[in-house]
Design a protein around this motif. Structure first.
Motif, PDB file in Angstrom:
ATOM      1  N   ASP A 169     -20.319  12.944   7.282  1.00  0.00           N
ATOM      2  CA  ASP A 169     -19.076  12.093   6.766  1.00  0.00           C
ATOM      3  C   ASP A 169     -17.901  12.587   7.132  1.00  0.00           C
ATOM      4  OD1 ASP A 169     -21.240  10.397   5.641  1.00  0.00           O
ATOM      5  OD2 ASP A 169     -21.102  11.316   3.783  1.00  0.00           O
ATOM      6  N   PHE A 170     -17.710  13.730   7.072  1.00  0.00           N
ATOM      7  CA  PHE A 170     -16.265  14.327   7.423  1.00  0.00           C
ATOM      8  C   PHE A 170     -16.033  13.962   9.014  1.00  0.00           C
ATOM      9  CE2 PHE A 170     -17.030  17.068   3.822  1.00  0.00           C
ATOM     10  CZ  PHE A 170     -15.706  16.429   3.028  1.00  0.00           C
ATOM     11  N   VAL A 171     -16.919  14.183   9.656  1.00  0.00           N
ATOM     12  CA  VAL A 171     -16.755  14.055  11.231  1.00  0.00           C
ATOM     13  C   VAL A 171     -16.408  12.496  11.440  1.00  0.00           C
ATOM     14  CG1 VAL A 171     -18.169  13.933  13.513  1.00  0.00           C
ATOM     15  CG2 VAL A 171     -18.414  15.624  11.765  1.00  0.00           C
ATOM     16  N   LEU A 172     -17.187  11.423  10.856  1.00  0.00           N
ATOM     17  CA  LEU A 172     -17.023  10.054  10.910  1.00  0.00           C
ATOM     18  C   LEU A 172     -15.856   9.670  10.431  1.00  0.00           C
ATOM     19  CD1 LEU A 172     -20.419   8.601  10.146  1.00  0.00           C
ATOM     20  CD2 LEU A 172     -19.554   8.613  12.241  1.00  0.00           C
ATOM     21  N   ALA A 173     -15.222  10.606   9.456  1.00  0.00           N
ATOM     22  CA  ALA A 173     -13.736  10.084   8.932  1.00  0.00           C
ATOM     23  C   ALA A 173     -12.650  10.705   9.650  1.00  0.00           C
ATOM     24  CB  ALA A 173     -13.915  10.501   7.405  1.00  0.00           C
ATOM     25  N   GLY A 174     -13.034  11.711  10.621  1.00  0.00           N
ATOM     26  CA  GLY A 174     -12.069  12.455  11.397  1.00  0.00           C
ATOM     27  C   GLY A 174     -11.269  13.522  10.513  1.00  0.00           C
ATOM     28  N   ASP A 175     -11.937  13.963   9.373  1.00  0.00           N
ATOM     29  CA  ASP A 175     -11.283  14.776   8.411  1.00  0.00           C
ATOM     30  C   ASP A 175     -11.383  16.105   8.856  1.00  0.00           C
ATOM     31  OD1 ASP A 175     -10.546  16.209   6.460  1.00  0.00           O
ATOM     32  OD2 ASP A 175     -11.119  14.843   4.956  1.00  0.00           O
ATOM     33  N   ARG A 176     -10.738  16.759   9.490  1.00  0.00           N
ATOM     34  CA  ARG A 176     -10.921  18.247   9.988  1.00  0.00           C
ATOM     35  C   ARG A 176     -10.820  19.278   8.691  1.00  0.00           C
ATOM     36  NH1 ARG A 176      -6.861  18.725  15.316  1.00  0.00           N
ATOM     37  NH2 ARG A 176      -7.801  17.248  16.481  1.00  0.00           N
ATOM     38  N   ALA A 177      -9.977  18.953   7.764  1.00  0.00           N
ATOM     39  CA  ALA A 177      -9.778  19.771   6.690  1.00  0.00           C
ATOM     40  C   ALA A 177     -11.348  19.697   5.745  1.00  0.00           C
ATOM     41  CB  ALA A 177      -8.655  19.494   5.864  1.00  0.00           C
ATOM     42  N   GLY A 178     -11.527  18.500   5.749  1.00  0.00           N
ATOM     43  CA  GLY A 178     -12.991  18.277   5.012  1.00  0.00           C
ATOM     44  C   GLY A 178     -13.957  19.014   5.755  1.00  0.00           C
ATOM     45  N   ILE A 179     -14.125  19.212   7.009  1.00  0.00           N
ATOM     46  CA  ILE A 179     -15.215  19.734   7.989  1.00  0.00           C
ATOM     47  C   ILE A 179     -15.084  21.224   7.521  1.00  0.00           C
ATOM     48  CG2 ILE A 179     -16.237  20.251   9.962  1.00  0.00           C
ATOM     49  CD1 ILE A 179     -15.035  17.446  10.967  1.00  0.00           C
ATOM     50  N   THR A 180     -13.871  21.685   7.749  1.00  0.00           N
ATOM     51  CA  THR A 180     -13.731  23.135   7.419  1.00  0.00           C
ATOM     52  C   THR A 180     -14.080  23.661   6.192  1.00  0.00           C
ATOM     53  OG1 THR A 180     -11.805  22.906   9.129  1.00  0.00           O
ATOM     54  CG2 THR A 180     -11.945  24.961   7.396  1.00  0.00           C
ATOM     55  N   ASP A 181     -13.728  22.844   5.101  1.00  0.00           N
ATOM     56  CA  ASP A 181     -14.239  23.209   3.673  1.00  0.00           C
ATOM     57  C   ASP A 181     -15.689  23.222   3.468  1.00  0.00           C
ATOM     58  OD1 ASP A 181     -11.569  23.382   3.195  1.00  0.00           O
ATOM     59  OD2 ASP A 181     -11.545  21.693   2.091  1.00  0.00           O
ATOM     60  N   ALA A 182     -16.360  22.089   4.157  1.00  0.00           N
ATOM     61  CA  ALA A 182     -17.746  21.966   4.088  1.00  0.00           C
ATOM     62  C   ALA A 182     -18.582  22.876   4.740  1.00  0.00           C
ATOM     63  CB  ALA A 182     -17.945  20.429   4.715  1.00  0.00           C
ATOM     64  N   VAL A 183     -18.006  23.492   5.925  1.00  0.00           N
ATOM     65  CA  VAL A 183     -19.005  24.574   6.593  1.00  0.00           C
ATOM     66  C   VAL A 183     -18.438  26.046   6.025  1.00  0.00           C
ATOM     67  CG1 VAL A 183     -19.516  23.074   8.384  1.00  0.00           C
ATOM     68  CG2 VAL A 183     -17.509  24.473   8.625  1.00  0.00           C
ATOM     69  N   SER A 184     -17.531  26.115   5.130  1.00  0.00           N
ATOM     70  CA  SER A 184     -17.131  27.380   4.810  1.00  0.00           C
ATOM     71  C   SER A 184     -17.989  27.901   3.732  1.00  0.00           C
ATOM     72  CB  SER A 184     -15.630  27.649   4.357  1.00  0.00           C
ATOM     73  OG  SER A 184     -14.888  26.723   5.582  1.00  0.00           O
ATOM     74  N   ARG A 225       0.964  -1.307  -0.074  1.00  0.00           N
ATOM     75  CA  ARG A 225       0.007  -0.146   0.062  1.00  0.00           C
ATOM     76  C   ARG A 225       0.943   1.203   0.048  1.00  0.00           C
ATOM     77  NH1 ARG A 225      -4.573  -2.388   0.640  1.00  0.00           N
ATOM     78  NH2 ARG A 225      -6.117  -0.782   1.815  1.00  0.00           N
ATOM     79  N   PRO A 226       0.437   2.372  -0.525  1.00  0.00           N
ATOM     80  CA  PRO A 226       1.085   3.683  -0.605  1.00  0.00           C
ATOM     81  C   PRO A 226       1.238   4.088   0.594  1.00  0.00           C
ATOM     82  CG  PRO A 226      -1.040   3.890  -1.487  1.00  0.00           C
ATOM     83  CD  PRO A 226      -0.966   2.370  -1.286  1.00  0.00           C
ATOM     84  N   SER A 227       2.516   4.853   1.098  1.00  0.00           N
ATOM     85  CA  SER A 227       2.653   5.559   2.456  1.00  0.00           C
ATOM     86  C   SER A 227       1.238   6.143   2.812  1.00  0.00           C
ATOM     87  CB  SER A 227       3.711   6.520   2.169  1.00  0.00           C
ATOM     88  OG  SER A 227       3.628   7.513   1.446  1.00  0.00           O
ATOM     89  N   GLY A 228       1.029   6.368   4.149  1.00  0.00           N
ATOM     90  CA  GLY A 228      -0.170   6.862   4.644  1.00  0.00           C
ATOM     91  C   GLY A 228      -1.091   5.804   4.421  1.00  0.00           C
ATOM     92  N   ALA A 229      -1.220   4.512   4.503  1.00  0.00           N
ATOM     93  CA  ALA A 229      -1.908   3.575   4.179  1.00  0.00           C
ATOM     94  C   ALA A 229      -3.350   3.570   4.955  1.00  0.00           C
ATOM     95  CB  ALA A 229      -1.509   2.346   4.074  1.00  0.00           C
ATOM     96  N   GLY A 230      -3.150   4.334   6.155  1.00  0.00           N
ATOM     97  CA  GLY A 230      -4.225   3.925   7.138  1.00  0.00           C
ATOM     98  C   GLY A 230      -5.276   4.788   6.819  1.00  0.00           C
ATOM     99  N   ARG A 231      -5.115   6.112   6.148  1.00  0.00           N
ATOM    100  CA  ARG A 231      -6.060   7.067   5.497  1.00  0.00           C
ATOM    101  C   ARG A 231      -6.663   6.593   4.368  1.00  0.00           C
ATOM    102  NH1 ARG A 231      -8.662   9.648   9.039  1.00  0.00           N
ATOM    103  NH2 ARG A 231      -7.331  10.422  10.844  1.00  0.00           N
ATOM    104  N   GLU A 232      -5.941   5.982   3.211  1.00  0.00           N
ATOM    105  CA  GLU A 232      -6.554   5.790   2.151  1.00  0.00           C
ATOM    106  C   GLU A 232      -7.452   4.672   1.999  1.00  0.00           C
ATOM    107  OE1 GLU A 232      -4.666   2.303   1.606  1.00  0.00           O
ATOM    108  OE2 GLU A 232      -4.033   4.056   2.494  1.00  0.00           O
ATOM    109  N   PRO A 280     -17.218  12.167   0.632  1.00  0.00           N
ATOM    110  CA  PRO A 280     -18.110  12.709   1.503  1.00  0.00           C
ATOM    111  C   PRO A 280     -19.136  13.876   1.058  1.00  0.00           C
ATOM    112  CG  PRO A 280     -16.007  12.648   2.578  1.00  0.00           C
ATOM    113  CD  PRO A 280     -15.824  12.478   0.970  1.00  0.00           C
ATOM    114  N   SER A 281     -20.385  13.597   1.258  1.00  0.00           N
ATOM    115  CA  SER A 281     -21.170  14.481   0.849  1.00  0.00           C
ATOM    116  C   SER A 281     -21.914  15.509   2.063  1.00  0.00           C
ATOM    117  CB  SER A 281     -22.513  13.721  -0.002  1.00  0.00           C
ATOM    118  OG  SER A 281     -22.848  12.730   1.207  1.00  0.00           O
ATOM    119  N   ALA A 282     -21.546  15.076   3.111  1.00  0.00           N
ATOM    120  CA  ALA A 282     -22.116  15.885   4.278  1.00  0.00           C
ATOM    121  C   ALA A 282     -20.937  16.004   5.514  1.00  0.00           C
ATOM    122  CB  ALA A 282     -23.292  15.244   4.838  1.00  0.00           C
ATOM    123  N   VAL A 283     -21.230  17.052   6.341  1.00  0.00           N
ATOM    124  CA  VAL A 283     -20.284  17.390   7.124  1.00  0.00           C
ATOM    125  C   VAL A 283     -20.299  15.927   8.336  1.00  0.00           C
ATOM    126  CG1 VAL A 283     -20.183  18.733   9.335  1.00  0.00           C
ATOM    127  CG2 VAL A 283     -20.881  19.847   7.328  1.00  0.00           C
TER     128      VAL A 283
END
Length: 167
Positions: free
Chosen positions: A152-167, A132-139, A147-150
């Motif tokens: 989904d980002f919360v469940l994924a632990g994706d802070r950047a995605g949450i920020t982008d989704a609510v901006s 697997r490529p480096s960073g394999a835990g996340r991919e 993710p189509s909703a905030v």
């Protein structure tokens, strides 16, 4: 002895210790399954008491992506077996739903010491993460999932995605 000391069953925590499955030591290859069995037996015998486990001991010595996956799968099974409380770093656990089926299967094979083919379950897990490529835990499935909703980002632990989704 507990009751003589004035404690109730609800005052008792059984703190289980598991050993790493990453050492390759044959005497420890059943450590995951035996720990889960012990948790289940304690909950059956003492249903009003609590169970506690340092989850990440199971993966000590593995590379971070493999460790994250193994800890996630082991925690899931421990809860299914009756675990009430876990000592772990929440940032180093993935939502189980983000792990692909092959990763879950490889981790379960190691936890339950299920062997297939010539190699050991540990060798299979190491090989799985080596390709697997480096960073394999996340991919694991997060890359293929849009993710189509905030939530989904919360469940994924994706802070950047949450920020982008609510901006």
């Amino acid at each position: 002895a507990v009751r003589r000391g004035g404690l109730t069953p609800q005052d008792v925590f059984f703190d289980f210790l598991t050993f790493t499955l990453a050492s390759g030591d044959e005497s420890l290859c059943e450590a995951g399954a035996e720990t889960l069995k012990a948790v289940r037996q304690a909950k059956h015998r003492f249903p009003k008491s609590f169970t506690l486990l340092g989850v990440s001991n199971i993966s000590y010595g593995l590379a971070p992506p493999a460790r994250r996956a193994l800890n996630t799968v082991f925690l899931h099974h421990a809860v299914e077996h009756g675990l009430d409380a876990a000592i772990l770093h929440a940032g180093r656990i993935e939502p189980l739903s983000l792990l692909d089926a092959e990763t879950v299967s490889r981790c379960e094979d190691l936890i339950y010491n299920r062997r297939s083919g010539a190699g050991t379950p540990l060798e299979a897990l190491l090989a799985h993460f080596k390709v697997r490529p480096s960073g394999a835990g996340r991919e694991l499935t997060a890359v293929s999932r849009q993710p189509s909703a905030v939530g989904d980002f919360v469940l994924a632990g994706d802070r950047a995605g949450i920020t982008d989704a609510v901006s």
